[in-house]
Scaffold this motif. Structure first.
Motif, PDB file in Angstrom:
ATOM      1  N   VAL A  11       0.841  -1.201   0.000  1.00  0.00           N
ATOM      2  CA  VAL A  11       0.000   0.000   0.000  1.00  0.00           C
ATOM      3  C   VAL A  11       0.872   1.245   0.000  1.00  0.00           C
ATOM      4  N   LEU A  12       1.917   1.215   0.827  1.00  0.00           N
ATOM      5  CA  LEU A  12       2.833   2.349   0.916  1.00  0.00           C
ATOM      6  C   LEU A  12       3.527   2.587  -0.428  1.00  0.00           C
ATOM      7  N   ALA A  13       3.937   1.506  -1.077  1.00  0.00           N
ATOM      8  CA  ALA A  13       4.603   1.640  -2.378  1.00  0.00           C
ATOM      9  C   ALA A  13       3.659   2.214  -3.425  1.00  0.00           C
ATOM     10  N   ALA A  14       2.376   1.853  -3.341  1.00  0.00           N
ATOM     11  CA  ALA A  14       1.394   2.343  -4.307  1.00  0.00           C
ATOM     12  C   ALA A  14       1.160   3.841  -4.175  1.00  0.00           C
ATOM     13  N   LEU A  32     -25.082 -12.739 -10.326  1.00  0.00           N
ATOM     14  CA  LEU A  32     -24.698 -12.159  -9.043  1.00  0.00           C
ATOM     15  C   LEU A  32     -23.283 -12.557  -8.658  1.00  0.00           C
ATOM     16  N   ALA A  33     -22.890 -13.792  -8.981  1.00  0.00           N
ATOM     17  CA  ALA A  33     -21.512 -14.215  -8.699  1.00  0.00           C
ATOM     18  C   ALA A  33     -20.517 -13.414  -9.531  1.00  0.00           C
ATOM     19  N   ALA A  34     -20.860 -13.182 -10.801  1.00  0.00           N
ATOM     20  CA  ALA A  34     -19.981 -12.395 -11.667  1.00  0.00           C
ATOM     21  C   ALA A  34     -19.896 -10.947 -11.185  1.00  0.00           C
ATOM     22  N   ALA A  35     -21.024 -10.396 -10.785  1.00  0.00           N
ATOM     23  CA  ALA A  35     -21.027  -9.017 -10.281  1.00  0.00           C
ATOM     24  C   ALA A  35     -20.198  -8.900  -9.005  1.00  0.00           C
ATOM     25  N   SER A  36     -20.347  -9.894  -8.119  1.00  0.00           N
ATOM     26  CA  SER A  36     -19.571  -9.884  -6.884  1.00  0.00           C
ATOM     27  C   SER A  36     -18.074  -9.952  -7.166  1.00  0.00           C
ATOM     28  N   GLY A  37     -17.701 -10.781  -8.119  1.00  0.00           N
ATOM     29  CA  GLY A  37     -16.286 -10.889  -8.492  1.00  0.00           C
ATOM     30  C   GLY A  37     -15.747  -9.582  -9.062  1.00  0.00           C
ATOM     31  N   ARG A  38     -16.548  -8.927  -9.909  1.00  0.00           N
ATOM     32  CA  ARG A  38     -16.114  -7.647 -10.478  1.00  0.00           C
ATOM     33  C   ARG A  38     -15.960  -6.600  -9.371  1.00  0.00           C
ATOM     34  N   ALA A  39     -16.884  -6.610  -8.396  1.00  0.00           N
ATOM     35  CA  ALA A  39     -16.788  -5.656  -7.280  1.00  0.00           C
ATOM     36  C   ALA A  39     -15.573  -5.949  -6.410  1.00  0.00           C
ATOM     37  N   ASP A  40     -15.245  -7.226  -6.232  1.00  0.00           N
ATOM     38  CA  ASP A  40     -14.039  -7.569  -5.458  1.00  0.00           C
ATOM     39  C   ASP A  40     -12.787  -7.053  -6.155  1.00  0.00           C
ATOM     40  N   ARG A  41     -12.784  -7.072  -7.466  1.00  0.00           N
ATOM     41  CA  ARG A  41     -11.648  -6.499  -8.187  1.00  0.00           C
ATOM     42  C   ARG A  41     -11.593  -4.986  -7.973  1.00  0.00           C
ATOM     43  N   GLY A  42     -12.751  -4.362  -7.853  1.00  0.00           N
ATOM     44  CA  GLY A  42     -12.771  -2.942  -7.506  1.00  0.00           C
ATOM     45  C   GLY A  42     -12.186  -2.707  -6.120  1.00  0.00           C
ATOM     46  N   ALA A  43     -12.517  -3.595  -5.178  1.00  0.00           N
ATOM     47  CA  ALA A  43     -11.991  -3.464  -3.823  1.00  0.00           C
ATOM     48  C   ALA A  43     -10.481  -3.653  -3.794  1.00  0.00           C
ATOM     49  N   VAL A  44      -9.967  -4.552  -4.626  1.00  0.00           N
ATOM     50  CA  VAL A  44      -8.510  -4.716  -4.730  1.00  0.00           C
ATOM     51  C   VAL A  44      -7.880  -3.423  -5.227  1.00  0.00           C
ATOM     52  N   ALA A  45      -8.475  -2.822  -6.229  1.00  0.00           N
ATOM     53  CA  ALA A  45      -7.941  -1.565  -6.759  1.00  0.00           C
ATOM     54  C   ALA A  45      -7.940  -0.479  -5.692  1.00  0.00           C
ATOM     55  N   MET A  46      -8.973  -0.441  -4.832  1.00  0.00           N
ATOM     56  CA  MET A  46      -9.043   0.584  -3.792  1.00  0.00           C
ATOM     57  C   MET A  46      -7.934   0.448  -2.760  1.00  0.00           C
ATOM     58  N   LEU A  47      -7.355  -0.747  -2.632  1.00  0.00           N
ATOM     59  CA  LEU A  47      -6.244  -0.919  -1.697  1.00  0.00           C
ATOM     60  C   LEU A  47      -4.999  -0.187  -2.165  1.00  0.00           C
ATOM     61  N   ARG A  48      -4.913   0.056  -3.452  1.00  0.00           N
ATOM     62  CA  ARG A  48      -3.742   0.748  -4.005  1.00  0.00           C
ATOM     63  C   ARG A  48      -4.002   2.251  -3.919  1.00  0.00           C
ATOM     64  N   LEU A  49      -3.274   2.892  -3.040  1.00  0.00           N
ATOM     65  CA  LEU A  49      -3.564   4.282  -2.704  1.00  0.00           C
ATOM     66  C   LEU A  49      -2.967   5.229  -3.747  1.00  0.00           C
ATOM     67  N   ASN A  50      -3.559   5.200  -4.947  1.00  0.00           N
ATOM     68  CA  ASN A  50      -3.197   6.194  -5.955  1.00  0.00           C
ATOM     69  C   ASN A  50      -4.420   6.499  -6.811  1.00  0.00           C
ATOM     70  N   ALA A  51      -4.393   7.655  -7.458  1.00  0.00           N
ATOM     71  CA  ALA A  51      -5.585   8.175  -8.122  1.00  0.00           C
ATOM     72  C   ALA A  51      -6.077   7.259  -9.244  1.00  0.00           C
ATOM     73  N   GLN A  52      -5.155   6.732 -10.059  1.00  0.00           N
ATOM     74  CA  GLN A  52      -5.585   5.890 -11.171  1.00  0.00           C
ATOM     75  C   GLN A  52      -6.265   4.623 -10.674  1.00  0.00           C
TER      76      GLN A  52
END
Length: 462
Positions: free
Chosen positions: A26-29, A116-136
């Motif tokens: 996270v710090l590196a991101a 719903l399983a596909a939507a949940s998976g796509r949202a989890d990928r969004g949550a992974v992206a949110m862990l990276r603390l940068n604007a993009q």
């Protein structure tokens, strides 16, 4: 690595129960910031990301029962996150998503469960992206949440709405974490568009939750721009929602709205020197606190007491006097049950600084020197963690506050050496703040410096 950064990583890892590798990633991101690192902000951000990681990991490790390969891929993603490998985690989740889609091109051909399983998976990928603390990464997260909402729309409107909320939240966080006005504006527009499809009578809870997010984004933009007109807009939204939403309908949401309503009122009341607004804000914060179960939400209980303490100080310096200031000190002492020096040193120091400020206010009502001596001791405690070499702006704030308390005591006792020390400390705080480009903050201590100079001159006379 900077020693203070190492200390922060160790502290957050131990307190939050997350692996150091994740925090390092996270710090590196974050990338390399220009100028001196803001250690207070870094620790706050790492703690927030630790909480997001724990929630995401728990979801990823839930068994699907029917598909062992899907479970394996999600467990692989969780393991990659634990090791700080965000790209590998996203890749594993993308493979799981393809498995959910099952080669189907048209969403209308898929079963509700698969959608719903596909939507949940796509949202989890969004949550992974949110862990990276940068604007993009935040932009990417918002896009993935939007896609999750679209995938789920035909299967479950309520689930789709949750993902749409996450999309707007990601945009608002873009505004808050990166001082991005466009992020706030995009979030505001998104939530307003959602509201056109909701009815406050038939869909009261969903409507209220969306309004809450809209008001929060507007208030975030207000803080960024220093625009009180926007703060009033947010307050009006909270007030309207609380007219329609009852505590019984959605207890947690009602308490959260009362909390944000109270914070907005006290912020504006403090800025506009409006005691009645401060009193209304305190009433809202107390209502939220009364509705909260400390056992199930200890962090929110502590945060609310901190906000309540700040509000009481603001009111005590204007209208209610000693009673409000004593209530503030009691609230801050409750906060110290959780924000301890060993685990949250900078937050602990901030509380000590605010206790000192409340005691300084009390000194106008209780003329005994012990009140100011206790205030000085509180500022001394704050300065144990607000060290000049680590957080110079916070050091200057507490050093200036301590000097002001010392000056008040010198005025009471007529002690020249104490007045001279106060004058020197005030000058040091002012020069530090000016050097950091914080002219407005420096100006706050200038009247005290003038008083100190006058007192020293008077006491030097034979």
């Amino acid at each position: 690595m900077n020693q203070e950064i190492s200390n922060i990583l160790a502290r957050v890892s131990q307190r939050e129960g997350v692996p150091p590798a994740l925090l390092l990633a996270v710090l590196a991101a974050m990338g390399q910031a220009s100028g001196k690192p803001d250690f207070s902000r870094i620790e706050h951000d790492l703690r927030r990301k630790a909480g997001e990681f724990r929630s995401l990991r728990e979801r990823l490790l839930k068994s699907s029962v029917a598909d062992t390969e899907l479970d394996r891929l999600r467990a692989e993603a969780a393991r990659s996150l634990t090791e700080g490998r965000f790209a590998e985690a996203d890749r594993a989740l993308a493979q799981a998503e393809l498995r959910n889609l099952d080669g189907t091109v048209a969403l209308d051909k898929m079963s509700k469960e698969k959608l719903l399983a596909a939507a949940s998976g796509r949202a989890d990928r969004g949550a992974v992206a949110m862990l990276r603390l940068n604007a993009q990464a935040y932009h990417d997260a918002a896009q993935r949440f939007a896609e999750a909402a679209l995938i789920a729309a035909s299967a479950d409107q309520e689930r789709s709405r949750v993902y749409a909320w996450l999309q707007g939240d990601a945009l608002a966080r873009l505004g808050a974490d990166f001082r991005d006005k466009d992020g706030f504006n995009a979030s505001i527009a998104h939530f307003r568009a959602m509201l056109t499809k909701l009815d406050n009578f038939d869909q009261t809870v969903a409507w209220a939750a969306t309004q809450q997010r809209l008001a929060r984004a507007i208030n975030g933009l207000a803080r960024l721009q220093g625009d009180r007109r926007l703060t009033r807009q947010a307050i009006d939204i909270y007030r309207t929602v609380l007219d329609d939403l009852t505590q019984k309908q959605a207890p947690a949401l009602w308490a959260a709205i009362q909390s944000r309503f109270g914070e907005a009122l006290t912020s504006l009341g403090d800025a506009e020197d409006d005691a009645s607004m401060l009193e209304e804000g305190i009433a809202a914060l107390r209502a939220s606190l009364a509705a909260l179960d400390r056992g199930t939400m200890p962090a929110e209980w502590t945060r609310l007491n901190f906000e309540l303490g700040k509000a009481y100080v603001a009111l005590g310096l204007r209208a209610s006097g000693a009673a409000a200031l004593e209530a503030a000190i009691n609230a801050f002492k409750r906060v110290l049950d959780d924000w301890q020096q060993s685990t949250r040193p900078l937050e602990w120091a901030e509380v000590q600084d605010r206790i000192g400020a409340a005691l300084c206010g009390l000194s106008a009502y209780y003329r005994e020197p012990v009140v100011l001596e206790e205030a000085i001791a509180a500022f001394d405690a704050a300065l144990l963690e607000r060290r000049r070499e680590i957080v110079p702006a916070l050091w200057a704030e507490s050093a200036g506050n301590r000097a002001d308390a010392r000056l008040r005591l010198a005025e009471q006792l007529g002690e020249r050496p104490m007045a001279e020390t106060a004058a020197a400390e005030l000058m040091g705080a002012i020069e530090t703040l000016r050097g950091l480009g914080l002219a407005t903050e420096a100006k706050r201590f200038e009247p005290a410096l003038i008083r100190a100079g006058t007192l020293v001159s008077k006491l030097r006379q034979p």
